[in-house]
Enzyme design. Structure first.
Site, PDB file in Angstrom:
ATOM      1  N   CYS A 125       1.346   3.394  22.777  1.00 35.78           N
ATOM      2  CA  CYS A 125       1.226   4.675  22.084  1.00 35.78           C
ATOM      3  C   CYS A 125       0.167   5.539  22.764  1.00 35.78           C
ATOM      4  O   CYS A 125      -0.697   5.037  23.491  1.00 35.78           O
ATOM      5  CB  CYS A 125       0.824   4.411  20.633  1.00 35.78           C
ATOM      6  SG  CYS A 125       0.497   5.887  19.656  1.00 35.78           S
ATOM      7  N   THR A 159      -2.237   6.781  21.209  1.00 40.22           N
ATOM      8  CA  THR A 159      -3.498   6.271  20.665  1.00 40.22           C
ATOM      9  C   THR A 159      -4.027   5.122  21.511  1.00 40.22           C
ATOM     10  O   THR A 159      -5.232   5.024  21.774  1.00 40.22           O
ATOM     11  CB  THR A 159      -3.294   5.807  19.212  1.00 40.22           C
ATOM     12  OG1 THR A 159      -2.856   6.910  18.422  1.00 40.22           O
ATOM     13  CG2 THR A 159      -4.580   5.249  18.628  1.00 40.22           C
ATOM     14  N   HIS A 166      -5.782   6.499  24.454  1.00 38.60           N
ATOM     15  CA  HIS A 166      -7.141   6.954  24.139  1.00 38.60           C
ATOM     16  C   HIS A 166      -8.105   5.764  24.124  1.00 38.60           C
ATOM     17  O   HIS A 166      -9.232   5.856  24.635  1.00 38.60           O
ATOM     18  CB  HIS A 166      -7.167   7.647  22.775  1.00 38.60           C
ATOM     19  CG  HIS A 166      -6.563   9.011  22.771  1.00 38.60           C
ATOM     20  ND1 HIS A 166      -7.166  10.087  23.374  1.00 38.60           N
ATOM     21  CD2 HIS A 166      -5.408   9.481  22.237  1.00 38.60           C
ATOM     22  CE1 HIS A 166      -6.414  11.167  23.207  1.00 38.60           C
ATOM     23  NE2 HIS A 166      -5.331  10.816  22.528  1.00 38.60           N
ATOM     24  N   GLU A 173       2.661  -0.525  17.620  1.00 42.03           N
ATOM     25  CA  GLU A 173       4.108  -0.297  17.672  1.00 42.03           C
ATOM     26  C   GLU A 173       4.771  -1.615  18.052  1.00 42.03           C
ATOM     27  O   GLU A 173       4.537  -2.126  19.149  1.00 42.03           O
ATOM     28  CB  GLU A 173       4.437   0.798  18.687  1.00 42.03           C
ATOM     29  CG  GLU A 173       3.776   2.134  18.367  1.00 42.03           C
ATOM     30  CD  GLU A 173       4.112   3.226  19.367  1.00 42.03           C
ATOM     31  OE1 GLU A 173       4.980   2.991  20.244  1.00 42.03           O
ATOM     32  OE2 GLU A 173       3.516   4.313  19.284  1.00 42.03           O
ATOM     33  N   CYS A 175      -1.833   6.768  -3.720  1.00 39.78           N
ATOM     34  CA  CYS A 175      -1.074   5.513  -3.643  1.00 39.78           C
ATOM     35  C   CYS A 175      -0.316   5.263  -4.943  1.00 39.78           C
ATOM     36  O   CYS A 175       0.872   4.919  -4.929  1.00 39.78           O
ATOM     37  CB  CYS A 175      -2.006   4.343  -3.348  1.00 39.78           C
ATOM     38  SG  CYS A 175      -2.512   4.189  -1.618  1.00 39.78           S
ATOM     39  N   CYS A 211      -3.143   8.221   1.502  1.00 36.58           N
ATOM     40  CA  CYS A 211      -4.245   7.381   1.011  1.00 36.58           C
ATOM     41  C   CYS A 211      -5.537   7.716   1.755  1.00 36.58           C
ATOM     42  O   CYS A 211      -5.577   7.745   2.987  1.00 36.58           O
ATOM     43  CB  CYS A 211      -3.903   5.907   1.202  1.00 36.58           C
ATOM     44  SG  CYS A 211      -5.253   4.779   0.771  1.00 36.58           S
ATOM     45  N   GLY A 258       0.378  17.517  15.986  1.00 37.86           N
ATOM     46  CA  GLY A 258      -0.667  17.602  16.991  1.00 37.86           C
ATOM     47  C   GLY A 258      -1.998  17.978  16.357  1.00 37.86           C
ATOM     48  O   GLY A 258      -2.040  18.618  15.304  1.00 37.86           O
ATOM     49  N   ILE A 259      -3.083  17.578  17.003  1.00 41.28           N
ATOM     50  CA  ILE A 259      -4.421  17.811  16.450  1.00 41.28           C
ATOM     51  C   ILE A 259      -5.173  18.775  17.357  1.00 41.28           C
ATOM     52  O   ILE A 259      -5.686  18.372  18.411  1.00 41.28           O
ATOM     53  CB  ILE A 259      -5.203  16.488  16.308  1.00 41.28           C
ATOM     54  CG1 ILE A 259      -4.394  15.488  15.472  1.00 41.28           C
ATOM     55  CG2 ILE A 259      -6.568  16.748  15.662  1.00 41.28           C
ATOM     56  CD1 ILE A 259      -5.009  14.107  15.404  1.00 41.28           C
ATOM     57  N   ILE A 282       0.825  16.985   9.084  1.00 45.05           N
ATOM     58  CA  ILE A 282       1.607  15.742   9.060  1.00 45.05           C
ATOM     59  C   ILE A 282       0.736  14.595   9.553  1.00 45.05           C
ATOM     60  O   ILE A 282       0.111  14.681  10.619  1.00 45.05           O
ATOM     61  CB  ILE A 282       2.851  15.837   9.963  1.00 45.05           C
ATOM     62  CG1 ILE A 282       3.722  17.037   9.573  1.00 45.05           C
ATOM     63  CG2 ILE A 282       3.653  14.530   9.908  1.00 45.05           C
ATOM     64  CD1 ILE A 282       4.344  16.939   8.213  1.00 45.05           C
ATOM     65  N   TYR A 283       0.714  13.515   8.780  1.00 50.25           N
ATOM     66  CA  TYR A 283      -0.023  12.324   9.197  1.00 50.25           C
ATOM     67  C   TYR A 283       0.853  11.105   8.942  1.00 50.25           C
ATOM     68  O   TYR A 283       1.250  10.841   7.801  1.00 50.25           O
ATOM     69  CB  TYR A 283      -1.339  12.201   8.430  1.00 50.25           C
ATOM     70  CG  TYR A 283      -2.157  10.984   8.790  1.00 50.25           C
ATOM     71  CD1 TYR A 283      -2.637  10.806  10.087  1.00 50.25           C
ATOM     72  CD2 TYR A 283      -2.445  10.011   7.840  1.00 50.25           C
ATOM     73  CE1 TYR A 283      -3.389   9.692  10.422  1.00 50.25           C
ATOM     74  CE2 TYR A 283      -3.196   8.896   8.164  1.00 50.25           C
ATOM     75  CZ  TYR A 283      -3.667   8.743   9.456  1.00 50.25           C
ATOM     76  OH  TYR A 283      -4.406   7.633   9.787  1.00 50.25           O
TER      77      TYR A 283
END
Length: 341
Positions: free
Chosen positions: A38, A40, A43, A64, A99, A107, A263-264, A286-287
């Site tokens: 990924c 992530t 990073h 993943e 939750c 959450c 995107g951030i 979106i998360y």
């Protein structure tokens, strides 16, 4: 057992041996078949500022995956040894307001597999049984291994009605390209995707984008004229985190348009709020994935003919993980699969 872990606070990922994980009362143990790398993970590999502030060292990384259940906790129902599963990488508390209201993706106490707790780049992974998701027989291991990013694309793309709409996607990475495929599959009219990476734009074209735009060479507004668009895009899917891309999206949206942002952008991103206010735009953050509606949508789309297979461009044995990370970091790949068999 063998794992890929962040062993040192510096650039790199290392193969190491750790004890076999224990199975808790409400957990399942999964023998990993395949994993995917990924953004992530990149990073974490590069050890950038975010990783330095987030990732404990040492820790097994990766989130993943697909595998087969080899052990179930005594309190677990609905799963059995031999089930083929992927899993939701966001571990939620189960007790907060969101939750308890069924909004687990929101959450406040979420822990990420391979980010805040032991990850999936391992021969075996333990997660709560409630985070496991059974994979139907007609979905391949390769597809199941990328359900996490496919889920990000699905959650983002399906946030708004796309039937007959003109859709702008900024960012042609794997998630953006999968979002293009989803948008066309569910009935969007024009799906335009922008980037500066020709390899990834070509991949997005294979995935079904109506028009790809390298914004280093072409004007998005000229392309809108070319495809006979007069009023702007109805839906925007921001996947890049790039400030200029987001500003361009705002300029090209129709009045009353809707934007879903995965995107951030940078913390200090400046935008023209006149574009938002006077156009009456709706912007939704979106998360992750909706648990588990997004997962059911993914399965349903694959079973009804959605083809995202071109997004997987490289496959390596896990012992060749360095080649996998180098390939992912080159910018000349889609998704990269690591085979643990």
């Amino acid at each position: 057992m063998k794992t890929l872990a962040k062993l040192h606070a510096e650039k790199g990922i290392w193969m190491t041996d750790v004890p076999h994980p224990d199975c808790g009362h409400n957990d399942v143990v999964i023998k990993i078949s395949k994993t995917a790398i990924c953004g992530t993970d990149m990073h974490i590999y590069q050890w950038d500022d975010w990783a330095q502030n987030t990732i404990p060292v040492p820790m097994t990384v990766g989130h993943e995956f697909v595998g087969v259940i080899t052990e179930v906790g005594p309190e677990v129902s609905g799963f059995k040894i031999g089930d083929r599963v992927s899993g939701e990488g966001h571990i939620t508390c189960g007790h907060c307001r969101n939750c308890r209201a069924g909004r687990r993706h929101l959450c406040r106490k979420t822990l990420g597999v391979g980010v805040n707790r032991t990850g999936a780049f391992a021969e075996y992974l333990v997660i709560p049984a409630s985070n496991a998701f059974k994979i139907p027989n007609n979905i391949s291991d390769d597809m199941a291994a990328i359900f996490d990013p496919f889920g990000n694309a699905t959650h983002t793309a399906l946030s708004f009605d796309l039937i007959g709409e003109d859709v702008l996607i900024t960012g042609a990475g794997p998630i953006g390209a999968m979002a293009a495929a989803i948008a066309k599959h569910v009935g969007a009219r024009n799906v335009v995707i922008t980037d500066v990476n020709d390899f990834r734009l070509d991949l997005a074209k294979k995935m079904g984008a109506t028009r790809t735009v390298n914004v280093s060479r072409e004007s998005l507004k000229d392309v809108m004229t070319e495809i006979d668009m007069h009023e702007g895009f109805d839906v925007g899917l921001e996947m890049s985190g790039n400030d200029m891309a987001f500003r361009s999206m705002l300029e090209c949206m129709n009045h009353g348009g809707k934007i879903a942002m995965l995107g951030i952008p940078g913390k200090d991103t400046l935008i023209d709020w006149n574009q938002v206010i006077f156009k009456g735009l709706i912007i939704k953050g979106i998360y992750g994935r909706e648990m588990y509606e997004t997962w059911y949508k993914m399965v349903a789309m694959l079973q009804s003919g959605l083809d995202i297979s071109p997004i997987i461009t490289h496959r390596f044995k896990v012992d060749e993980f360095q080649q996998g990370f180098d390939t992912m970091g080159s910018g000349l790949s889609g998704k990269v699969i690591l085979d643990w068999n």
